[in-house]
Design a protein around this motif. Structure first.
Motif, PDB file in Angstrom:
ATOM      1  N   ARG A  34       0.833  -1.203   0.000  1.00 11.56           N
ATOM      2  CA  ARG A  34       0.000   0.000   0.000  1.00 11.56           C
ATOM      3  C   ARG A  34       0.869   1.255   0.000  1.00 11.56           C
ATOM      4  N   LEU A  35       1.939   1.239   0.807  1.00 17.48           N
ATOM      5  CA  LEU A  35       2.841   2.387   0.848  1.00 17.48           C
ATOM      6  C   LEU A  35       3.553   2.584  -0.488  1.00 17.48           C
ATOM      7  N   PHE A  36       3.952   1.477  -1.111  1.00 18.52           N
ATOM      8  CA  PHE A  36       4.614   1.583  -2.407  1.00 18.52           C
ATOM      9  C   PHE A  36       3.662   2.156  -3.459  1.00 18.52           C
ATOM     10  N   ASP A  37       2.429   1.673  -3.471  1.00 17.16           N
ATOM     11  CA  ASP A  37       1.450   2.168  -4.430  1.00 17.16           C
ATOM     12  C   ASP A  37       1.195   3.669  -4.229  1.00 17.16           C
ATOM     13  N   GLU A  38       1.152   4.087  -2.965  1.00 17.85           N
ATOM     14  CA  GLU A  38       0.942   5.506  -2.675  1.00 17.85           C
ATOM     15  C   GLU A  38       2.155   6.328  -3.105  1.00 17.85           C
ATOM     16  N   CYS A  39       3.351   5.790  -2.910  1.00 18.92           N
ATOM     17  CA  CYS A  39       4.575   6.468  -3.344  1.00 18.92           C
ATOM     18  C   CYS A  39       4.558   6.679  -4.858  1.00 18.92           C
ATOM     19  N   ARG A  40       4.186   5.638  -5.597  1.00 18.67           N
ATOM     20  CA  ARG A  40       4.128   5.759  -7.055  1.00 18.67           C
ATOM     21  C   ARG A  40       3.059   6.784  -7.477  1.00 18.67           C
ATOM     22  N   ARG A  41       1.915   6.760  -6.803  1.00 17.17           N
ATOM     23  CA  ARG A  41       0.850   7.703  -7.156  1.00 17.17           C
ATOM     24  C   ARG A  41       1.303   9.136  -6.944  1.00 17.17           C
ATOM     25  N   LEU A  42       1.937   9.399  -5.807  1.00 15.67           N
ATOM     26  CA  LEU A  42       2.405  10.753  -5.515  1.00 15.67           C
ATOM     27  C   LEU A  42       3.461  11.202  -6.515  1.00 15.67           C
ATOM     28  N   PHE A  43       4.373  10.304  -6.868  1.00 12.86           N
ATOM     29  CA  PHE A  43       5.423  10.646  -7.814  1.00 12.86           C
ATOM     30  C   PHE A  43       4.831  10.971  -9.181  1.00 12.86           C
ATOM     31  N   GLU A  44       3.894  10.159  -9.626  1.00 11.13           N
ATOM     32  CA  GLU A  44       3.265  10.390 -10.929  1.00 11.13           C
ATOM     33  C   GLU A  44       2.345  11.607 -10.916  1.00 11.13           C
ATOM     34  N   ASP A  45       1.947  12.045  -9.716  1.00 11.77           N
ATOM     35  CA  ASP A  45       1.105  13.231  -9.565  1.00 11.77           C
ATOM     36  C   ASP A  45       1.944  14.485  -9.333  1.00 11.77           C
ATOM     37  N   ASP A  46       3.272  14.381  -9.579  1.00 12.02           N
ATOM     38  CA  ASP A  46       4.215  15.508  -9.491  1.00 12.02           C
ATOM     39  C   ASP A  46       4.438  15.984  -8.063  1.00 12.02           C
ATOM     40  N   LYS A  47       4.128  15.146  -7.074  1.00 14.04           N
ATOM     41  CA  LYS A  47       4.331  15.511  -5.669  1.00 14.04           C
ATOM     42  C   LYS A  47       5.577  14.794  -5.155  1.00 14.04           C
ATOM     43  N   LEU A  48       6.723  15.263  -5.661  1.00 10.72           N
ATOM     44  CA  LEU A  48       7.991  14.584  -5.395  1.00 10.72           C
ATOM     45  C   LEU A  48       8.343  14.554  -3.920  1.00 10.72           C
ATOM     46  N   PHE A  49       8.123  15.653  -3.197  1.00  5.35           N
ATOM     47  CA  PHE A  49       8.544  15.726  -1.796  1.00  5.35           C
ATOM     48  C   PHE A  49       7.838  14.666  -0.947  1.00  5.35           C
ATOM     49  N   GLN A  50       6.542  14.485  -1.177  1.00  2.00           N
ATOM     50  CA  GLN A  50       5.810  13.459  -0.429  1.00  2.00           C
ATOM     51  C   GLN A  50       6.237  12.058  -0.848  1.00  2.00           C
ATOM     52  N   ALA A  51       6.479  11.870  -2.138  1.00  2.00           N
ATOM     53  CA  ALA A  51       6.924  10.557  -2.626  1.00  2.00           C
ATOM     54  C   ALA A  51       8.268  10.172  -2.020  1.00  2.00           C
ATOM     55  N   VAL A  52       9.160  11.130  -1.866  1.00  2.00           N
ATOM     56  CA  VAL A  52      10.480  10.849  -1.297  1.00  2.00           C
ATOM     57  C   VAL A  52      10.360  10.394   0.157  1.00  2.00           C
ATOM     58  N   ARG A  53       9.463  11.011   0.924  1.00  2.00           N
ATOM     59  CA  ARG A  53       9.300  10.591   2.318  1.00  2.00           C
ATOM     60  C   ARG A  53       8.840   9.141   2.400  1.00  2.00           C
ATOM     61  N   LEU A  54       7.931   8.745   1.511  1.00  2.00           N
ATOM     62  CA  LEU A  54       7.477   7.351   1.516  1.00  2.00           C
ATOM     63  C   LEU A  54       8.579   6.405   1.051  1.00  2.00           C
ATOM     64  N   GLU A  55       9.385   6.841   0.075  1.00  2.00           N
ATOM     65  CA  GLU A  55      10.504   6.000  -0.372  1.00  2.00           C
ATOM     66  C   GLU A  55      11.459   5.737   0.775  1.00  2.00           C
ATOM     67  N   ARG A  56      11.746   6.733   1.573  1.00  6.29           N
ATOM     68  CA  ARG A  56      12.660   6.561   2.716  1.00  6.29           C
ATOM     69  C   ARG A  56      12.047   5.663   3.778  1.00  6.29           C
ATOM     70  N   ALA A  57      10.743   5.800   3.955  1.00  9.23           N
ATOM     71  CA  ALA A  57      10.066   4.930   4.918  1.00  9.23           C
ATOM     72  C   ALA A  57      10.107   3.476   4.457  1.00  9.23           C
ATOM     73  N   LEU A  58       9.903   3.241   3.171  1.00  9.01           N
ATOM     74  CA  LEU A  58       9.960   1.879   2.643  1.00  9.01           C
ATOM     75  C   LEU A  58      11.364   1.300   2.782  1.00  9.01           C
ATOM     76  N   ALA A  59      12.384   2.093   2.549  1.00  8.26           N
ATOM     77  CA  ALA A  59      13.764   1.620   2.673  1.00  8.26           C
ATOM     78  C   ALA A  59      14.076   1.195   4.100  1.00  8.26           C
ATOM     79  N   GLU A  60      13.506   1.924   5.065  1.00  9.06           N
ATOM     80  CA  GLU A  60      13.800   1.637   6.472  1.00  9.06           C
ATOM     81  C   GLU A  60      12.930   0.510   7.028  1.00  9.06           C
ATOM     82  N   LEU A  61      11.656   0.521   6.680  1.00 10.57           N
ATOM     83  CA  LEU A  61      10.711  -0.397   7.314  1.00 10.57           C
ATOM     84  C   LEU A  61      10.436  -1.654   6.494  1.00 10.57           C
ATOM     85  N   HIS A  62      10.592  -1.553   5.172  1.00  8.64           N
ATOM     86  CA  HIS A  62      10.279  -2.696   4.299  1.00  8.64           C
ATOM     87  C   HIS A  62      11.382  -2.870   3.251  1.00  8.64           C
ATOM     88  N   PRO A  63      12.597  -3.223   3.676  1.00  9.36           N
ATOM     89  CA  PRO A  63      13.727  -3.289   2.738  1.00  9.36           C
ATOM     90  C   PRO A  63      13.543  -4.324   1.632  1.00  9.36           C
TER      91      PRO A  63
END
Length: 341
Positions: A34-63
């Motif tokens: 779900r977090l990955f899907d939301e990250c992709r949606r935000l990135f494709e919606d031009d909301k890079l700053f929010q997408a980056v926060r989710l990418e970092r969360a995925l790297a830490e919590l779901h490697p």
């Protein structure tokens, strides 16, 4: 138990533990997806700053999931890191900069210059509070083909390709004030707008040169127009335009760029010309024409473009109007007093 994630402005991630055994809580893999899907949606919606926060969360919590989608997530992180570095350079204070145009009051147009030691790169920075509404400033930036209608130093410009809603490739030619002494300059550019209105209340336009003949450069192969005689192609290493809507009307702008002008030494007269004619006059024209378009008293090429691209401009205006502005202007570029919020 399961971690609940709240994606909040100006925070990395907020988590709290809930639930217990036997409560039918979703497993970790579905939450990670779900977090990955939301990250992709935000990135494709031009909301890079929010997408980056989710990418970092995925790297830490779901490697494991992060590794499985590393190509996309590494791209998100790479773009985020590059933009973060650019913003820090743009807003990092005045150390090392020379103010070549000091504003007469807070909100007036200021211009700074900085040669980059040991390189051919020269940097410029401009800031001002202007009366024009954000959405109409964006109209002027978006319609590349119409630059010469409102910027007197632009000889020609063309939109070359728009691969996404807020991304385009463009060609721009700047007319020299004395072409016999100093040739005209042109550039092929990649431009991308980042919707940060839900983050820090700004739109950020990121710009860099696109080498149309470089086979190893990311992006499409694009043939730029020939700039003609006495024209030299320059390189824009990094550039950005930050636009922040103000609570009492108007927009706070800041522009920054690292440019290789293909000139061994930049003469003082040329620095002054860029500061006064390109930067100062450019901001003045940008503000003046955006206010003219917003008033809508007379039809023009930009109004025609807004009607032809109705869906895009309705979406863009809706995004701007959804932002709750927090900054205030005291006075506008040109001397007009800002109204009370």
């Amino acid at each position: 138990r399961v971690l609940q994630y709240s994606i909040l402005p100006n925070t990395f991630l907020r988590c709290r533990m809930t639930g217990g055994a036997g409560e039918g809580i979703p497993d970790e893999s579905s939450e990670a997806q779900r977090l990955f899907d939301e990250c992709r949606r935000l990135f494709e919606d031009d909301k890079l700053f929010q997408a980056v926060r989710l990418e970092r969360a995925l790297a830490e919590l779901h490697p494991a999931l992060h590794a499985a989608h590393s190509e996309f997530l590494d791209r998100v992180r790479g773009e985020g890191d590059a933009v973060e570095k650019l913003v820090k350079d743009m807003e990092g204070g005045d150390e090392g900069w020379t103010c070549v145009r000091e504003g007469a009051f807070e909100g007036d147009c200021k211009v700074w210059y900085r040669p980059e030691e040991g390189s051919a790169i020269h940097s410029l920075r401009v800031s001002a509070d202007i009366e024009a509404p954000l959405e109409y400033l964006l109209v002027l930036l978006n319609e590349v083909d119409l630059f010469s209608k409102w910027l007197p130093f632009i000889g020609d410009s063309q939109a070359l390709l728009r691969p996404a809603r807020c991304e385009q490739y463009a060609w721009v030619k700047v007319q020299s004030p004395a072409a016999i002494v100093f040739n005209h300059r042109d550039c092929c550019l990649h431009c991308k707008a980042i919707d940060g209105l839900d983050e820090d209340g700004r739109v950020l336009v990121v710009i860099r040169s696109h080498a149309s003949q470089a086979n190893d450069q990311p992006g499409p192969h694009i043939e730029c127009p020939d700039g003609g005689t006495r024209t030299i192609r320059v390189e824009v290493k990094h550039a950005a335009v930050s636009l922040v809507p103000l609570a009492n009307g108007g927009t706070r702008i800041m522009a920054f760029g690292n440019v290789d002008p293909k000139l061994a030494v930049l003469p003082t007269w040329l620095i002054n010309w860029v500061a006064t004619k390109v930067c100062y006059v450019g901001v003045w024209q940008w503000d003046r024409h955006a206010r003219r378009i917003s008033e809508g008293k007379k039809d023009c090429a930009h109004r025609v473009a807004m009607r032809e691209k109705k869906d895009f401009y309705e979406w863009m205006t809706g995004r701007v109007n959804s932002c709750t502005a927090t900054f205030h202007a005291k006075a506008y570029f040109g001397g007009a007093l800002a109204p009370e919020a």
